[in-house]
Every structure is written in structure tokens, then in C-alpha cells.
Design a protein around this motif. Structure first.
Motif, PDB file in Angstrom:
ATOM      1  N   VAL A  30      10.916   2.610   3.695  1.00  0.00           N
ATOM      2  CA  VAL A  30       9.573   2.862   3.155  1.00  0.00           C
ATOM      3  C   VAL A  30       8.785   1.571   2.993  1.00  0.00           C
ATOM      4  CG1 VAL A  30       8.291   3.704   1.166  1.00  0.00           C
ATOM      5  CG2 VAL A  30      10.253   4.994   2.007  1.00  0.00           C
ATOM      6  N   LEU A  31       9.395   0.579   2.378  1.00  0.00           N
ATOM      7  CA  LEU A  31       8.674  -0.663   2.094  1.00  0.00           C
ATOM      8  C   LEU A  31       8.244  -1.367   3.379  1.00  0.00           C
ATOM      9  CD1 LEU A  31       7.645  -2.563  -0.060  1.00  0.00           C
ATOM     10  CD2 LEU A  31       9.857  -3.731  -0.041  1.00  0.00           C
ATOM     11  N   GLY A  32       9.106  -1.371   4.392  1.00  0.00           N
ATOM     12  CA  GLY A  32       8.751  -2.010   5.656  1.00  0.00           C
ATOM     13  C   GLY A  32       7.574  -1.332   6.328  1.00  0.00           C
ATOM     14  N   LEU A  33       7.565   0.002   6.295  1.00  0.00           N
ATOM     15  CA  LEU A  33       6.461   0.736   6.911  1.00  0.00           C
ATOM     16  C   LEU A  33       5.161   0.520   6.142  1.00  0.00           C
ATOM     17  CD1 LEU A  33       5.397   2.708   8.998  1.00  0.00           C
ATOM     18  CD2 LEU A  33       6.155   4.585   7.537  1.00  0.00           C
ATOM     19  N   LEU A  34       5.234   0.533   4.808  1.00  0.00           N
ATOM     20  CA  LEU A  34       4.023   0.318   4.012  1.00  0.00           C
ATOM     21  C   LEU A  34       3.473  -1.096   4.207  1.00  0.00           C
ATOM     22  CD1 LEU A  34       4.955   2.150   0.682  1.00  0.00           C
ATOM     23  CD2 LEU A  34       3.279   2.866   2.394  1.00  0.00           C
ATOM     24  N   GLN A  35       4.345  -2.069   4.365  1.00  0.00           N
ATOM     25  CA  GLN A  35       3.887  -3.432   4.641  1.00  0.00           C
ATOM     26  C   GLN A  35       3.204  -3.515   6.002  1.00  0.00           C
ATOM     27  OE1 GLN A  35       7.523  -5.666   4.113  1.00  0.00           O
ATOM     28  NE2 GLN A  35       7.064  -6.143   1.974  1.00  0.00           N
ATOM     29  N   PHE A  36       3.735  -2.775   6.967  1.00  0.00           N
ATOM     30  CA  PHE A  36       3.107  -2.743   8.288  1.00  0.00           C
ATOM     31  C   PHE A  36       1.723  -2.097   8.213  1.00  0.00           C
ATOM     32  CE2 PHE A  36       2.404  -0.234  12.217  1.00  0.00           C
ATOM     33  CZ  PHE A  36       2.194  -1.303  13.079  1.00  0.00           C
ATOM     34  N   ILE A  37       1.603  -1.021   7.431  1.00  0.00           N
ATOM     35  CA  ILE A  37       0.296  -0.386   7.241  1.00  0.00           C
ATOM     36  C   ILE A  37      -0.649  -1.328   6.511  1.00  0.00           C
ATOM     37  CG2 ILE A  37      -0.913   1.510   6.078  1.00  0.00           C
ATOM     38  CD1 ILE A  37       1.565   3.242   6.546  1.00  0.00           C
ATOM     39  N   ASN A  38      -0.132  -1.995   5.498  1.00  0.00           N
ATOM     40  CA  ASN A  38      -0.935  -2.894   4.662  1.00  0.00           C
ATOM     41  C   ASN A  38      -1.515  -4.058   5.461  1.00  0.00           C
ATOM     42  OD1 ASN A  38      -1.645  -3.721   1.760  1.00  0.00           O
ATOM     43  ND2 ASN A  38      -0.627  -5.553   2.529  1.00  0.00           N
ATOM     44  N   THR A  39      -0.795  -4.495   6.481  1.00  0.00           N
ATOM     45  CA  THR A  39      -1.247  -5.657   7.262  1.00  0.00           C
ATOM     46  C   THR A  39      -1.716  -5.244   8.662  1.00  0.00           C
ATOM     47  OG1 THR A  39       1.070  -6.034   7.910  1.00  0.00           O
ATOM     48  CG2 THR A  39       0.222  -7.257   6.010  1.00  0.00           C
ATOM     49  N   GLY A  40      -0.792  -4.739   9.483  1.00  0.00           N
ATOM     50  CA  GLY A  40      -1.122  -4.458  10.884  1.00  0.00           C
ATOM     51  C   GLY A  40      -2.145  -3.359  11.068  1.00  0.00           C
ATOM     52  N   ILE A  41      -1.894  -2.189  10.501  1.00  0.00           N
ATOM     53  CA  ILE A  41      -2.812  -1.060  10.683  1.00  0.00           C
ATOM     54  C   ILE A  41      -4.165  -1.352  10.057  1.00  0.00           C
ATOM     55  CG2 ILE A  41      -3.242   1.356  10.105  1.00  0.00           C
ATOM     56  CD1 ILE A  41      -1.141   1.059  12.223  1.00  0.00           C
ATOM     57  N   SER A  46      -6.116  -3.916  12.180  1.00  0.00           N
ATOM     58  CA  SER A  46      -6.564  -3.422  13.481  1.00  0.00           C
ATOM     59  C   SER A  46      -7.726  -2.442  13.353  1.00  0.00           C
ATOM     60  CB  SER A  46      -5.397  -2.760  14.218  1.00  0.00           C
ATOM     61  OG  SER A  46      -4.958  -1.608  13.518  1.00  0.00           O
ATOM     62  N   VAL A  47      -7.772  -1.699  12.233  1.00  0.00           N
ATOM     63  CA  VAL A  47      -8.837  -0.703  12.060  1.00  0.00           C
ATOM     64  C   VAL A  47     -10.038  -1.281  11.320  1.00  0.00           C
ATOM     65  CG1 VAL A  47      -9.414   1.557  11.099  1.00  0.00           C
ATOM     66  CG2 VAL A  47      -7.149   1.173  12.078  1.00  0.00           C
ATOM     67  N   PHE A  48      -9.791  -2.037  10.250  1.00  0.00           N
ATOM     68  CA  PHE A  48     -10.878  -2.493   9.381  1.00  0.00           C
ATOM     69  C   PHE A  48     -11.146  -3.995   9.456  1.00  0.00           C
ATOM     70  CE2 PHE A  48      -8.826   1.204   7.292  1.00  0.00           C
ATOM     71  CZ  PHE A  48      -9.862   2.109   7.470  1.00  0.00           C
ATOM     72  N   GLY A  49     -10.455  -4.695  10.340  1.00  0.00           N
ATOM     73  CA  GLY A  49     -10.758  -6.099  10.566  1.00  0.00           C
ATOM     74  C   GLY A  49     -10.126  -7.063   9.597  1.00  0.00           C
ATOM     75  N   LYS A  50      -9.399  -6.579   8.584  1.00  0.00           N
ATOM     76  CA  LYS A  50      -8.739  -7.446   7.621  1.00  0.00           C
ATOM     77  C   LYS A  50      -7.590  -6.683   6.968  1.00  0.00           C
ATOM     78  CE  LYS A  50     -11.428  -6.254   3.496  1.00  0.00           C
ATOM     79  NZ  LYS A  50     -10.254  -5.846   2.704  1.00  0.00           N
ATOM     80  N   PRO A  51      -6.546  -7.382   6.522  1.00  0.00           N
ATOM     81  CA  PRO A  51      -5.452  -6.674   5.835  1.00  0.00           C
ATOM     82  C   PRO A  51      -5.880  -6.220   4.450  1.00  0.00           C
ATOM     83  CG  PRO A  51      -5.059  -9.042   5.824  1.00  0.00           C
ATOM     84  CD  PRO A  51      -6.267  -8.821   6.684  1.00  0.00           C
ATOM     85  N   ALA A  52      -5.152  -5.252   3.904  1.00  0.00           N
ATOM     86  CA  ALA A  52      -5.414  -4.829   2.527  1.00  0.00           C
ATOM     87  C   ALA A  52      -5.060  -5.965   1.575  1.00  0.00           C
ATOM     88  CB  ALA A  52      -4.608  -3.576   2.202  1.00  0.00           C
ATOM     89  N   ASP A  53      -5.576  -5.893   0.362  1.00  0.00           N
ATOM     90  CA  ASP A  53      -5.431  -7.020  -0.570  1.00  0.00           C
ATOM     91  C   ASP A  53      -4.090  -7.030  -1.290  1.00  0.00           C
ATOM     92  OD1 ASP A  53      -8.174  -8.332  -0.464  1.00  0.00           O
ATOM     93  OD2 ASP A  53      -8.716  -6.256  -0.840  1.00  0.00           O
ATOM     94  N   ALA A  54      -3.449  -5.891  -1.459  1.00  0.00           N
ATOM     95  CA  ALA A  54      -2.174  -5.884  -2.187  1.00  0.00           C
ATOM     96  C   ALA A  54      -1.419  -4.592  -1.916  1.00  0.00           C
ATOM     97  CB  ALA A  54      -2.410  -6.050  -3.688  1.00  0.00           C
ATOM     98  N   LEU A  55      -0.108  -4.684  -2.116  1.00  0.00           N
ATOM     99  CA  LEU A  55       0.773  -3.523  -2.027  1.00  0.00           C
ATOM    100  C   LEU A  55       1.701  -3.570  -3.229  1.00  0.00           C
ATOM    101  CD1 LEU A  55       2.095  -1.086  -0.582  1.00  0.00           C
ATOM    102  CD2 LEU A  55       3.505  -2.732   0.666  1.00  0.00           C
ATOM    103  N   GLU A  56       1.672  -2.519  -4.038  1.00  0.00           N
ATOM    104  CA  GLU A  56       2.468  -2.497  -5.266  1.00  0.00           C
ATOM    105  C   GLU A  56       3.271  -1.206  -5.355  1.00  0.00           C
ATOM    106  OE1 GLU A  56      -0.125  -3.031  -8.578  1.00  0.00           O
ATOM    107  OE2 GLU A  56      -0.869  -4.989  -7.902  1.00  0.00           O
ATOM    108  N   LYS A  57       4.396  -1.310  -6.065  1.00  0.00           N
ATOM    109  CA  LYS A  57       5.225  -0.128  -6.331  1.00  0.00           C
ATOM    110  C   LYS A  57       5.045   0.285  -7.785  1.00  0.00           C
ATOM    111  CE  LYS A  57       9.922   1.685  -5.822  1.00  0.00           C
ATOM    112  NZ  LYS A  57       9.796   2.523  -7.020  1.00  0.00           N
ATOM    113  N   SER A  58       4.967   1.569  -8.013  1.00  0.00           N
ATOM    114  CA  SER A  58       4.809   2.073  -9.371  1.00  0.00           C
ATOM    115  C   SER A  58       6.059   1.751 -10.198  1.00  0.00           C
ATOM    116  CB  SER A  58       4.564   3.584  -9.350  1.00  0.00           C
ATOM    117  OG  SER A  58       4.533   4.096 -10.659  1.00  0.00           O
ATOM    118  N   LYS A  59       5.840   1.320 -11.421  1.00  0.00           N
ATOM    119  CA  LYS A  59       6.961   1.002 -12.301  1.00  0.00           C
ATOM    120  C   LYS A  59       7.539   2.254 -12.959  1.00  0.00           C
ATOM    121  CE  LYS A  59       5.147  -3.594 -13.399  1.00  0.00           C
ATOM    122  NZ  LYS A  59       4.659  -4.508 -14.480  1.00  0.00           N
ATOM    123  N   ASP A  60       6.728   3.293 -13.035  1.00  0.00           N
ATOM    124  CA  ASP A  60       7.161   4.506 -13.724  1.00  0.00           C
ATOM    125  C   ASP A  60       7.701   5.578 -12.772  1.00  0.00           C
ATOM    126  OD1 ASP A  60       6.252   3.324 -16.088  1.00  0.00           O
ATOM    127  OD2 ASP A  60       4.220   4.102 -15.756  1.00  0.00           O
TER     128      ASP A  60
END
Length: 228
Positions: free
Chosen positions: A118-129, A132-146
Motif C-alpha cells: 500500500v505505502l509503495g503504491l501511494l508514494q507512486f501516486i503522490n509523486t509520479g501520477i 504527470s497529471v498536474f505538473g507537480k507532486p503532492a505536498d505530503a502523504l500521511e497515515k492516520s494514527k487512529d
């Protein structure tokens, strides 16, 4: 009148040398197999010859903003509320995400890499996808603590909200639901079914800040536990 046949050979011998000499003169001595050249016709370049790995933007920001504005206006038709409109935008984004995933698979097919966690795929979405679509990577990726099944992708300045004017009576509308649909399509296509929703979390520094909540399907959570 009949003629003496004995005269034929003499005439043939007289003609033969002249034919031989003329034929030898008609063939140029420089024309040999090694001197022959193959003439090729240049092939017309088509869209299939373009490099799939090109990263230069192919659509201007102004054109994208105009097109997405039309998508939002079209989504307003025959809807009863904000929630229904966001669902519509998410569905449009889902169709786009399916095609983005197909294109990404074609581009990355040489590497033969496939994310199984899961984490590897979300990191790929956060950066690569995202890039490629919006011209810049997302600013952060976090996991819920609860919650074990929840992750958050954070975009401080979503491009889809930059040029959208939301009326006061629809202040709760977040057009980034379109982006949430793209993420959901990529997750589903990679066999990580999930529900993705967009939530506005404005701050003084980033008034358009949006959190994309990824809630994984129980099957994915169970599989992740097994792979640990």
C-alpha cells in the motif's frame, strides 16, 4: 528466286561481329553490383513515433482551466446538492484515472516493476501520477494514527480549484473531488480497492489546501497484514 544457301553463313559471320561490338559499347563498364545504390522513400512520421517518456507539458494551464471550468458547469446540471455534484466530479475523474493508469503502465513497462504494498503504491501516486497529471507532486502523504485503513494525500494548492469561483451558497463544494476520482481509479486498477474523498482544510497560508482521504477496502488491509 532461290538463292544459294552457302552464302548464309558468310552473311551471319559478317553481321555477328558488328552486333557484338555494339552491345559491348552499350553496357557501361562502371555499372557493377557494388556501385548500385538502394533508393528508399522516407517514411512519414506519425503519432505512434512519439516518445512515450516525454515529460514536457502538452496542454497549457489556460486551456486546462477553461476545459475544467466547462466540466464543472456541466456537472451542475440535474444535481440536487453539493454532495451529488462532488460524486459526479469524482466519476469524471475516475474515467480519467483509468486512462492515466494505462498510459503509465505503457511508459513503465520496461522496468517491469509492480507495487505490491500500500505505502509503495501511494508514494507512486503522490509523486509520479500527481506530477504527470498536474505538473507537480503532492505536498505530503500521511497515515492516520487512529485508523489502520486510512491514508491522507495533501495538496496545498490544487490546480483544479485555482480558477473556480464557488458561490456563497455552495461554499462547502470542493471541486478537487475530480482529483479524488483519479486516485481512486488508479488504486482500483492496481488491485487496491479504496474510497477516496476530497476535504477542504483551509489555512491562512494555503486557503485552498485539500486533504484526500484514502479509505482502503478491508480486503486490502487483511492482505497487507499477511505480507508483513
Amino acid at each position: 528466286m532461290l538463292q544459294n544457301r552457302s552464302s548464309y553463313p558468310a552473311q551471319q559471320s559478317a553481321v555477328a561481329p558488328s552486333l557484338a561490338s555494339s552491345s559491348e559499347k552499350s553496357i557501361p563498364t562502371s555499372l557493377t553490383p557494388s556501385s548500385l545504390r538502394t533508393v528508399t522513400t522516407p517514411r512519414k512520421v506519425t503519432i505512434y513515433d512519439r516518445n512515450l517518456n516525454r515529460r514536457a507539458p502538452e496542454l497549457s494551464l489556460a486551456a486546462f482551466a477553461f476545459l475544467f471550468n466547462e466540466v464543472v458547469q456541466y456537472s451542475q446540471k440535474n444535481v440536487k446538492g453539493i454532495q451529488e455534484m462532488e460524486i459526479k466530479l469524482s466519476e469524471y475523474g475516475y474515467h480519467v484515472g483509468q486512462r492515466v493508469l494505462e498510459l503509465t503502465v505503457v511508459r513503465e513497462i520496461k522496468s517491469g516493476k509492480r507495487e505490491t504494498r500500500v505505502l509503495g503504491l501511494l508514494q507512486f501516486i503522490n509523486t509520479g501520477i500527481w506530477k504527470s497529471v498536474f505538473g507537480k507532486p503532492a505536498d505530503a502523504l500521511e497515515k492516520s494514527k487512529d485508523q489502520e485503513d486510512e491514508y491522507m494525500i495533501i495538496d496545498n494548492d490544487p490546480i483544479v480549484n485555482k480558477y473556480i469561483s464557488v458561490p456563497r451558497e455552495m461554499s462547502q463544494l470542493n471541486c478537487a473531488a475530480f482529483q479524488a476520482g483519479i486516485v481512486e481509479a488508479v488504486l482500483d486498477g492496481c488491485q487496491f480497492p479504496a474510497r477516496v474523498t476530497a476535504h477542504s482544510v483551509p489555512t491562512d497560508l494555503f486557503p485552498l489546501k485539500t486533504v484526500f482521504l484514502v479509505k482502503l477496502d478491508p480486503v486490502v488491509v487483511e492482505r497487507e497484514r499477511y505480507m508483513r
